[in-house]
Design an enzyme around this catalytic site. Structure first.
Site, mmCIF file in Angstrom:
data_model
loop_
_atom_site.group_PDB
_atom_site.id
_atom_site.type_symbol
_atom_site.label_atom_id
_atom_site.label_comp_id
_atom_site.label_asym_id
_atom_site.label_seq_id
_atom_site.Cartn_x
_atom_site.Cartn_y
_atom_site.Cartn_z
ATOM 1 N N ARG A 55 0.824 -1.224 0.000
ATOM 2 C CA ARG A 55 0.000 0.000 0.000
ATOM 3 C C ARG A 55 0.853 1.268 0.000
ATOM 4 O O ARG A 55 0.406 2.332 -0.409
ATOM 5 C CB ARG A 55 -0.952 -0.042 1.195
ATOM 6 N N TYR A 108 -15.423 21.367 -10.573
ATOM 7 C CA TYR A 108 -15.896 20.112 -11.180
ATOM 8 C C TYR A 108 -17.085 19.586 -10.353
ATOM 9 O O TYR A 108 -17.033 19.582 -9.125
ATOM 10 C CB TYR A 108 -14.702 19.147 -11.159
ATOM 11 N N ASP A 180 -7.244 22.448 -8.266
ATOM 12 C CA ASP A 180 -7.435 21.379 -9.244
ATOM 13 C C ASP A 180 -6.752 21.833 -10.534
ATOM 14 O O ASP A 180 -7.234 22.726 -11.228
ATOM 15 C CB ASP A 180 -8.934 21.127 -9.464
ATOM 16 N N LYS A 205 -6.569 12.353 -17.339
ATOM 17 C CA LYS A 205 -6.707 13.173 -18.545
ATOM 18 C C LYS A 205 -5.389 13.197 -19.348
ATOM 19 O O LYS A 205 -5.020 12.195 -19.898
ATOM 20 C CB LYS A 205 -7.174 14.583 -18.163
HETATM 21 C C1 PLP Z 1 -11.356 19.332 -13.717
HETATM 22 C C2 PLP Z 1 -11.521 17.901 -13.325
HETATM 23 N N1 PLP Z 1 -11.120 17.514 -12.114
HETATM 24 C C3 PLP Z 1 -11.263 16.253 -11.698
HETATM 25 C C4 PLP Z 1 -11.836 15.290 -12.504
HETATM 26 C C5 PLP Z 1 -12.040 13.907 -11.968
HETATM 27 O O1 PLP Z 1 -11.177 12.994 -12.519
HETATM 28 P P1 PLP Z 1 -11.504 11.429 -12.544
HETATM 29 O O2 PLP Z 1 -12.452 11.227 -13.662
HETATM 30 O O3 PLP Z 1 -10.172 10.799 -12.761
HETATM 31 O O4 PLP Z 1 -12.090 11.081 -11.217
HETATM 32 C C6 PLP Z 1 -12.269 15.646 -13.782
HETATM 33 C C7 PLP Z 1 -12.888 14.632 -14.674
HETATM 34 O O5 PLP Z 1 -13.550 14.943 -15.639
HETATM 35 C C8 PLP Z 1 -12.112 16.987 -14.206
HETATM 36 O O6 PLP Z 1 -12.547 17.401 -15.420
#
Ligand code: PLP
Length: 389
Positions: A55, A108, A180, A205
């Site tokens: 882990r 998000y 973020d 992404k």
């Molecule tokens: C700006 C942003 N933050 C976080 C996430 C979350 O990522 P995950 O899909 O890997 O949980 C996304 C996903 O679309 C996103 O667009």
């Protein structure tokens, strides 16, 4: 060293790669020790790239963590099974009952939901703020405000925040700043250089880049790394070595992919800018995008993700556009090699501090296809849209 070179050379210590270019995929739950002394050494150094327990990670994870720590100019990188987990677990690692947090209004959607549905039950209160609030953030800070959370550019509406102003004020009030950075991805934007304490990304992404792995990362500065690492460990966060391997492989080509995404997206956005049905473009590199001046000041480039707003809209027109697209598939998780489209009649239900009184918002992810094919697809789509107005 230039940043393209750093991305190629990072995470390639000999003990991770054993004489080849990429790290070995080392799978482990149990780590075995030959002696009490070995075990004690592992216990003492377990937070420091020493095998201790599955882990805590294996050499594959350590290689990826090294590379992402360098990408974001931080002190260390914690790994999570997806971007949403990286966001929620990073917040959880730093709040306690009775705290208050400030969350950007264009966060998000699952980040908002986490605040409204989970933090609220832990007696952690959230206040949403306008992404363009700037120095006005000070008025929202209370004695118990612990975290200022940013997302820049924000989801869907793409406003870019004045990060240095916000971090300066937050730090004067002993707050912690998280951002973020999925859009800025560490290549075109390095939040820790602008005073942010923890930069979080959905590595799902652009880092992974091929739409085939879910992964989250959070990189902390020196001051917050110990707490982030230990609390993420206590919360049980870990990822598979195969995913760490694929993400590191994706990272190596991220700069060249980004260059092509950026070039294609700017061409498409310029074409849309002149289209009679389009009200304005929400691409940080365009003047019509709120906060464009902060993008110009703080970012070194853009990528394939942007939105645009329609002058007139209704659901039938949106459905006609989306249903007939050929190259633009409908899908949410952007950052892969392929083009995507999503559309909403309004985003008002996702905004409580600012609201949305404009037309339908269409979000595109511009992939690596030939630009003429993409423009033709959009042209036909907008003709279908117009026919339903
Ligand atoms: C700006 C942003 N933050 C976080 C996430 C979350 O990522 P995950 O899909 O890997 O949980 C996304 C996903 O679309 C996103 O667009």
């Amino acid at each position: 060293m230039k940043k393209e070179t750093q991305i190629i050379s990072s995470g390639r210590k000999k003990e991770f790669t054993h004489g080849v270019v990429n790290p070995v995929v080392q799978r482990a739950s149990t780590v075995v020790f030959e002696s009490v002394a070995d075990m004690q050494h592992a216990v003492k150094n377990r937070a420091n790239e020493t095998l201790f327990y599955g882990r805590r990670g294996t050499t594959t994870h350590f290689a990826f963590q090294d590379a992402i720590t360098q990408l974001e100019n931080g002190a260390g990188c914690a790994l999570y099974p997806c971007g949403a987990a990286a966001i929620t677990q990073t917040i959880l690692a730093f709040v306690k009952a009775g705290d208050h947090i400030l969350m950007v209004d264009n966060a998000y959607e699952p980040t908002r939901d986490f605040c409204d549905k989970i933090l609220v039950n832990m007696n952690v209160e959230t206040t949403y703020y306008d992404p363009l609030i700037g120095a006005g953030i000070e008025d929202l800070i209370r004695d118990n405000t612990r975290i200022l959370f940013l997302e820049s550019p924000g989801s869907l509406t793409m406003e870019v925040q004045d990060v240095p102003t916000l971090t300066n004020i937050a730090h004067q009030h002993n707050m912690l700043v998280m951002l973020d950075n999925t859009w800025g991805n560490g290549f075109h934007y390095k939040p820790l250089d602008f005073g942010v304490d923890i930069s979080i990304q959905a590595a799902t992404k652009y880092i992974v880049g091929h739409s085939d792995v879910m992964l989250g990362v959070a990189v902390a500065n020196e001051k917050h790394w110990d707490q982030l690492r230990e609390n993420s460990y206590l919360l049980g966060q870990c990822i598979s070595p195969d995913d760490a391997y694929l993400a590191l492989r994706g990272l190596r080509t991220m700069p060249v992919r980004l260059k092509q995404h950026e070039e294609n997206a700017i061409k498409v956005a310029k074409w849309l800018e002149n289209h009679p049905l389009v009200d304005h473009i929400r691409h940080p590199a365009f003047e019509s995008c709120p906060g464009h001046e902060f993008f110009k000041r703080d970012f070194s480039g853009s990528n394939g993700l942007f939105s645009f707003v329609m002058k007139q809209s209704n659901q039938n027109a949106i459905t006609a556009l989306l249903d007939g697209m050929h190259h633009f598939k409908m899908g949410f998780s952007w950052g892969g090699f392929e083009s995507l489209i999503t559309a909403s009649l309004s985003v008002n239900h996702l905004r409580t501090a600012t609201g949305w009184d404009k037309g339908a918002l269409i979000r595109l992810h511009i992939g690596l296809e030939d630009i003429d094919d993409l423009l033709e697809d959009l042209e036909l789509g907008l003709t279908r849209y117009q026919a339903k107005l």
